[in-house]
Design a protein around this motif. Structure first.
Motif, short mmCIF file in Angstrom:
data_model
loop_
_atom_site.label_atom_id
_atom_site.label_comp_id
_atom_site.label_asym_id
_atom_site.label_seq_id
_atom_site.Cartn_x
_atom_site.Cartn_y
_atom_site.Cartn_z
N GLN A 89 0.84 -1.19 0.00
CA GLN A 89 0.00 0.00 0.00
C GLN A 89 0.88 1.24 0.00
N VAL A 90 0.51 2.20 -0.82
CA VAL A 90 1.29 3.43 -0.97
C VAL A 90 0.59 4.60 -0.29
N ASP A 91 1.27 5.74 -0.27
CA ASP A 91 0.72 6.98 0.27
C ASP A 91 -0.29 7.53 -0.74
N ASN A 92 -1.56 7.37 -0.43
CA ASN A 92 -2.60 7.78 -1.37
C ASN A 92 -2.61 9.29 -1.63
N ALA A 93 -2.13 10.07 -0.66
CA ALA A 93 -2.09 11.52 -0.87
C ALA A 93 -1.12 11.86 -2.01
N HIS A 94 0.02 11.20 -2.04
CA HIS A 94 0.99 11.48 -3.11
C HIS A 94 0.50 10.94 -4.45
N ASN A 150 -4.79 8.54 -4.92
CA ASN A 150 -5.69 7.38 -4.88
C ASN A 150 -5.77 6.65 -6.22
N ARG A 151 -4.71 6.68 -6.99
CA ARG A 151 -4.74 6.05 -8.31
C ARG A 151 -3.85 4.80 -8.39
N VAL A 152 -3.32 4.39 -7.27
CA VAL A 152 -2.49 3.18 -7.22
C VAL A 152 -3.19 2.15 -6.34
N PRO A 153 -3.70 1.08 -6.93
CA PRO A 153 -4.45 0.09 -6.16
C PRO A 153 -3.55 -0.70 -5.21
N ARG A 154 -4.17 -1.15 -4.14
CA ARG A 154 -3.41 -1.96 -3.18
C ARG A 154 -3.08 -3.33 -3.75
N PRO A 165 -12.75 -5.71 -4.06
CA PRO A 165 -12.69 -4.27 -3.79
C PRO A 165 -11.27 -3.79 -3.51
N ASP A 166 -10.76 -2.95 -4.41
CA ASP A 166 -9.51 -2.22 -4.22
C ASP A 166 -8.24 -3.04 -4.29
N PHE A 167 -8.29 -4.32 -4.58
CA PHE A 167 -7.08 -5.12 -4.61
C PHE A 167 -6.75 -5.54 -6.03
N SER A 168 -5.54 -5.22 -6.47
CA SER A 168 -5.12 -5.55 -7.82
C SER A 168 -4.54 -6.95 -7.89
N LEU A 169 -4.72 -7.59 -9.03
CA LEU A 169 -4.11 -8.89 -9.29
C LEU A 169 -2.79 -8.76 -10.03
N VAL A 170 -2.47 -7.58 -10.53
CA VAL A 170 -1.23 -7.38 -11.27
C VAL A 170 -0.50 -6.16 -10.71
N ARG A 171 0.82 -6.24 -10.79
CA ARG A 171 1.66 -5.24 -10.13
C ARG A 171 2.10 -4.17 -11.12
#
Length: 283
Positions: free
Chosen positions: A12-17, A20-24, A164-170
């Motif tokens: 999980q990344v810093d969503n503020a930076h 909110n466009r990088v999924p967990r 919800p909110d979890f990606s299968l690919v990196r």
């Protein structure tokens, strides 16, 4: 001879930076811990795990700089990274990109391959570095099959989702990465405008082992327990023992992953990288 390992996992990344466009992700912390545990019986002198909020650009720079000051000829550094990858084009290019940098998506910001390479450039003659990356380094030309689309939903960010909110690919798409970077010109402008570190100035030998080609996706297992590449590496070694060389390891991983749309890659840099690639694994 000293052997040191550093294991990075970013779910999980810093969503503020990242707006909110990088999924967990789900398995990167587990990957980092599993790679640490794989090396532990080999009696490394030092091992460290950094997870999520700990994996910042400042911390990574500090750790690698300190190791560059400490390690000498014959010493081995193993760095493993599990997390999102992307590509970032020149921020000043409005049209077709004139240069693409591979990007590691750390908790606080994108970290470019040029930055990693520059840090590796601080290591002394004869130091051996092995960098293992379970991530994507791909642009926006991802191919998703009809069967996948029917089973999993695809987010507007271009990532396949398992729920919800979890990606299968990196992967973070290159267009998304560029849009995020352009919102932080004071951070990324100076970084992307630096000339690449000249490879002929690299004194250490570097072997890079990555999960897939640039036009492929590094997957997580459907149950979220591990990255597919990391799981395959661990299974191969558990079942058949330590490979004789990194080239042997590459061949074994490609064979095991032949039924999946990701092909591991081996990159060699530095004055004695061929010998390192042909030498014993993690020794």
């Amino acid at each position: 001879m000293k052997r040191v390992s550093l294991h990075l996992g970013v779910n999980q990344v810093d969503n503020a930076h990242y707006f909110n466009r990088v999924p967990r992700l789900r398995a990167c912390d587990d990957d980092a811990t599993a790679m640490h545990d794989l090396l532990q019986p080999l009696n490394f002198d030092e091992q460290e795990i950094l997870l999520d909020r700990q994996v910042t650009s400042a911390t990574l720079t500090q750790r690698l700089s300190a190791l560059a000051d400490d390690l000498t000829a014959g010493d081995l550094l193993v760095v493993t990274y599990s997390g999102h990858g992307s590509q970032l084009s020149n921020l000043n290019a409005e049209g077709e990109a004139d240069r693409l940098d591979e990007v590691f998506v750390l908790h606080d910001r994108f970290f470019l391959d040029d930055e990693i390479f520059r840090l590796f450039g601080g290591f002394a003659d004869g130091v051996r570095i092995v960098f293992i990356s379970d991530s994507c380094h791909s642009g926006t030309n991802m191919q998703i099959t009809e069967s996948v689309l029917s089973a999993e939903r695809v987010d507007e960010r271009g990532s396949r989702f398992a729920g919800p909110d979890f990606s299968l690919v990196r992967i973070v798409g290159a267009e998304i990465a560029l849009a995020i970077a352009r919102q932080h010109p004071g951070i990324y402008g100076p970084i992307t405008q630096q000339p690449p570190f000249p490879e002929n100035r690299l004194r250490a030998s570097v072997v890079g082992l990555s999960a897939c080609r640039d036009n492929q996706e590094a997957e997580e297992l459907p149950n979220g327990s591990q990255g597919r590449f990391t799981a395959t590496l661990l299974e191969e070694i558990a079942e058949h023992g330590m490979p004789s060389s990194y080239r042997d390891l590459l061949d074994r991983l490609r064979n095991r992953l032949s039924g999946h749309p990701q092909t591991p890659q081996l990159q060699l840099h530095g004055p004695d990288a061929d010998s390192l690639a042909d030498g014993p694994v993690f020794q």
